[in-house]
Design a protein around this motif. Structure first.
Motif, PDB file in Angstrom:
ATOM      1  N   ARG A  61     -92.174  43.198   7.404  1.00  0.00           N
ATOM      2  CA  ARG A  61     -90.886  43.899   7.406  1.00  0.00           C
ATOM      3  C   ARG A  61     -90.587  44.309   5.972  1.00  0.00           C
ATOM      4  N   ILE A  62     -89.813  45.361   5.820  1.00  0.00           N
ATOM      5  CA  ILE A  62     -89.465  45.884   4.497  1.00  0.00           C
ATOM      6  C   ILE A  62     -88.009  45.542   4.193  1.00  0.00           C
ATOM      7  N   ILE A  63     -87.783  44.905   3.045  1.00  0.00           N
ATOM      8  CA  ILE A  63     -86.440  44.589   2.568  1.00  0.00           C
ATOM      9  C   ILE A  63     -86.145  45.499   1.377  1.00  0.00           C
ATOM     10  N   THR A  64     -85.077  46.262   1.482  1.00  0.00           N
ATOM     11  CA  THR A  64     -84.681  47.173   0.403  1.00  0.00           C
ATOM     12  C   THR A  64     -83.407  46.646  -0.258  1.00  0.00           C
ATOM     13  N   VAL A  65     -83.456  46.489  -1.574  1.00  0.00           N
ATOM     14  CA  VAL A  65     -82.310  45.962  -2.329  1.00  0.00           C
ATOM     15  C   VAL A  65     -82.062  46.862  -3.539  1.00  0.00           C
ATOM     16  N   ASP A  66     -80.873  46.696  -4.123  1.00  0.00           N
ATOM     17  CA  ASP A  66     -80.497  47.501  -5.294  1.00  0.00           C
ATOM     18  C   ASP A  66     -80.110  46.551  -6.426  1.00  0.00           C
ATOM     19  N   VAL A  67     -80.819  46.630  -7.543  1.00  0.00           N
ATOM     20  CA  VAL A  67     -80.540  45.781  -8.705  1.00  0.00           C
ATOM     21  C   VAL A  67     -80.126  46.690  -9.862  1.00  0.00           C
ATOM     22  N   GLU A  68     -78.909  46.502 -10.347  1.00  0.00           N
ATOM     23  CA  GLU A  68     -78.377  47.381 -11.388  1.00  0.00           C
ATOM     24  C   GLU A  68     -77.787  46.558 -12.527  1.00  0.00           C
ATOM     25  N   GLY A  69     -77.346  47.255 -13.577  1.00  0.00           N
ATOM     26  CA  GLY A  69     -76.704  46.594 -14.705  1.00  0.00           C
ATOM     27  C   GLY A  69     -77.688  46.223 -15.787  1.00  0.00           C
ATOM     28  N   ALA A  70     -77.469  45.069 -16.391  1.00  0.00           N
ATOM     29  CA  ALA A  70     -78.230  44.652 -17.563  1.00  0.00           C
ATOM     30  C   ALA A  70     -79.562  43.996 -17.191  1.00  0.00           C
ATOM     31  N   VAL A  71     -80.448  44.793 -16.585  1.00  0.00           N
ATOM     32  CA  VAL A  71     -81.825  44.363 -16.317  1.00  0.00           C
ATOM     33  C   VAL A  71     -82.755  45.407 -16.935  1.00  0.00           C
ATOM     34  N   ASN A  72     -83.998  45.045 -17.143  1.00  0.00           N
ATOM     35  CA  ASN A  72     -84.923  45.951 -17.832  1.00  0.00           C
ATOM     36  C   ASN A  72     -85.379  47.129 -16.976  1.00  0.00           C
ATOM     37  N   ARG A  73     -85.463  46.924 -15.654  1.00  0.00           N
ATOM     38  CA  ARG A  73     -85.876  48.033 -14.773  1.00  0.00           C
ATOM     39  C   ARG A  73     -84.899  48.123 -13.594  1.00  0.00           C
ATOM     40  N   PRO A  74     -83.705  48.662 -13.837  1.00  0.00           N
ATOM     41  CA  PRO A  74     -82.732  48.757 -12.742  1.00  0.00           C
ATOM     42  C   PRO A  74     -83.172  49.775 -11.693  1.00  0.00           C
ATOM     43  N   GLY A  75     -82.657  49.607 -10.487  1.00  0.00           N
ATOM     44  CA  GLY A  75     -82.962  50.566  -9.431  1.00  0.00           C
ATOM     45  C   GLY A  75     -83.203  49.895  -8.094  1.00  0.00           C
ATOM     46  N   VAL A  76     -83.603  50.711  -7.140  1.00  0.00           N
ATOM     47  CA  VAL A  76     -83.852  50.229  -5.776  1.00  0.00           C
ATOM     48  C   VAL A  76     -85.241  49.604  -5.699  1.00  0.00           C
ATOM     49  N   GLN A  77     -85.341  48.481  -5.014  1.00  0.00           N
ATOM     50  CA  GLN A  77     -86.619  47.779  -4.830  1.00  0.00           C
ATOM     51  C   GLN A  77     -86.943  47.675  -3.336  1.00  0.00           C
ATOM     52  N   ASN A  78     -88.206  47.849  -3.015  1.00  0.00           N
ATOM     53  CA  ASN A  78     -88.690  47.660  -1.646  1.00  0.00           C
ATOM     54  C   ASN A  78     -89.674  46.493  -1.638  1.00  0.00           C
ATOM     55  N   HIS A  79     -89.385  45.494  -0.840  1.00  0.00           N
ATOM     56  CA  HIS A  79     -90.228  44.303  -0.772  1.00  0.00           C
ATOM     57  C   HIS A  79     -90.816  44.183   0.633  1.00  0.00           C
ATOM     58  N   SER A  80     -92.154  44.049   0.711  1.00  0.00           N
ATOM     59  CA  SER A  80     -92.839  43.864   1.991  1.00  0.00           C
ATOM     60  C   SER A  80     -93.017  42.364   2.228  1.00  0.00           C
ATOM     61  N   LEU A  81     -92.415  41.870   3.313  1.00  0.00           N
ATOM     62  CA  LEU A  81     -92.427  40.435   3.593  1.00  0.00           C
ATOM     63  C   LEU A  81     -92.896  40.175   5.008  1.00  0.00           C
ATOM     64  N   ALA A  82     -93.465  38.999   5.223  1.00  0.00           N
ATOM     65  CA  ALA A  82     -93.734  38.547   6.591  1.00  0.00           C
ATOM     66  C   ALA A  82     -92.390  38.239   7.256  1.00  0.00           C
ATOM     67  N   PHE A  83     -92.361  38.227   8.588  1.00  0.00           N
ATOM     68  CA  PHE A  83     -91.099  38.046   9.296  1.00  0.00           C
ATOM     69  C   PHE A  83     -90.461  36.689   9.016  1.00  0.00           C
ATOM     70  N   ASP A  84     -91.272  35.684   8.685  1.00  0.00           N
ATOM     71  CA  ASP A  84     -90.714  34.365   8.404  1.00  0.00           C
ATOM     72  C   ASP A  84     -90.581  34.099   6.902  1.00  0.00           C
ATOM     73  N   GLU A  85     -90.799  35.126   6.091  1.00  0.00           N
ATOM     74  CA  GLU A  85     -90.722  34.982   4.630  1.00  0.00           C
ATOM     75  C   GLU A  85     -89.354  35.422   4.138  1.00  0.00           C
ATOM     76  N   LYS A  86     -88.860  34.755   3.082  1.00  0.00           N
ATOM     77  CA  LYS A  86     -87.542  35.066   2.536  1.00  0.00           C
ATOM     78  C   LYS A  86     -87.670  35.670   1.135  1.00  0.00           C
ATOM     79  N   LEU A  87     -86.631  36.376   0.752  1.00  0.00           N
ATOM     80  CA  LEU A  87     -86.551  37.000  -0.568  1.00  0.00           C
ATOM     81  C   LEU A  87     -85.350  36.389  -1.291  1.00  0.00           C
ATOM     82  N   TYR A  88     -85.534  36.049  -2.565  1.00  0.00           N
ATOM     83  CA  TYR A  88     -84.493  35.332  -3.299  1.00  0.00           C
ATOM     84  C   TYR A  88     -84.006  36.132  -4.506  1.00  0.00           C
ATOM     85  N   VAL A  89     -82.792  35.775  -4.959  1.00  0.00           N
ATOM     86  CA  VAL A  89     -82.178  36.458  -6.096  1.00  0.00           C
ATOM     87  C   VAL A  89     -83.101  36.398  -7.315  1.00  0.00           C
ATOM     88  N   ALA A  90     -83.735  35.252  -7.548  1.00  0.00           N
ATOM     89  CA  ALA A  90     -84.632  35.111  -8.700  1.00  0.00           C
ATOM     90  C   ALA A  90     -85.772  36.130  -8.646  1.00  0.00           C
TER      91      ALA A  90
END
Length: 200
Positions: A61-90
């Protein structure tokens, strides 16, 4: 020579031929038996070819998130994960190249739980040093507060929210609508009656 001698000779020839045929028959049978034993032994001792394992299919499954502000590479991210896999703030921060120079690291550590899992559509905003003070000075006037990205201090300044409710708002992010927000936080709807003041 008597009359019986030709008959005896004929019988002797027949007997000899019969013994010869029988010998050849036994020889043929022995050869066939030996060949059969050799084939059976080969088949028994031969190592069968192992079947290659079937490839394992892992649904993604594809998880799309938006990371902005004081980070080195701001923008939209697409993460490909297994259905039982989680994505964390870190992981979001790491994928954005980490916190940028000038990021308010103290505020970030107090506000965000880096071990928190996130869902599709999550928004992460990392404030710069001094930015929280500016937001605190303007909130409560005509500013529209984004309930997905506002800092703890900004939320605490909202009428009727305070520290405990601000923490609950941050822990249950992200939100898609006001109804989704109220269902997740269990906060009184009366505090957010003016929908023009809030965004997601």
């Amino acid at each position: 020579m008597s009359d019986d001698e030709p008959l005896a000779a004929l019988l002797s020839d027949i007997s000899s031929n019969s013994r010869g045929a029988t010998s050849r028959l036994w020889l043929l049978l022995a050869l066939l038996l030996g060949a059969s034993l050799l084939v059976a032994g080969y088949l028994f001792l031969a190592t069968p070819t192992e079947l290659a394992p079937l490839p394992t299919f892992h649904p993604q499954r594809i998880i799309t998130v938006d990371v902005e502000g004081a980070v080195n590479r701001p923008g939209v991210q697409n993460h490909s994960l297994a259905f039982d896999e989680k994505l964390y703030v870190a992981q979001l921060v790491a994928s954005a190249g980490g916190l940028a120079k000038g990021a308010d690291t103290v505020y970030f550590a107090k506000t965000y739980n880096q071990a928190q899992s996130v869902d599709d559509g999550y928004k992460l905003y990392v404030q710069k040093l001094g930015e929280e003070t500016i937001l605190k000075a303007t909130v409560g006037l005509s500013q529209v507060v984004n309930l997905n990205s506002a800092s703890a201090a900004t939320l605490e300044d909202l009428k009727g929210v305070g520290e405990v409710r601000a923490k609950a708002i941050i822990e249950h992010r992200p939100y898609t609508t006001l109804e989704d927000f109220l269902a997740k936080t269990k906060l009184p709807a009366s505090l957010f009656a003016d929908k023009t003041r809030f965004s997601f």
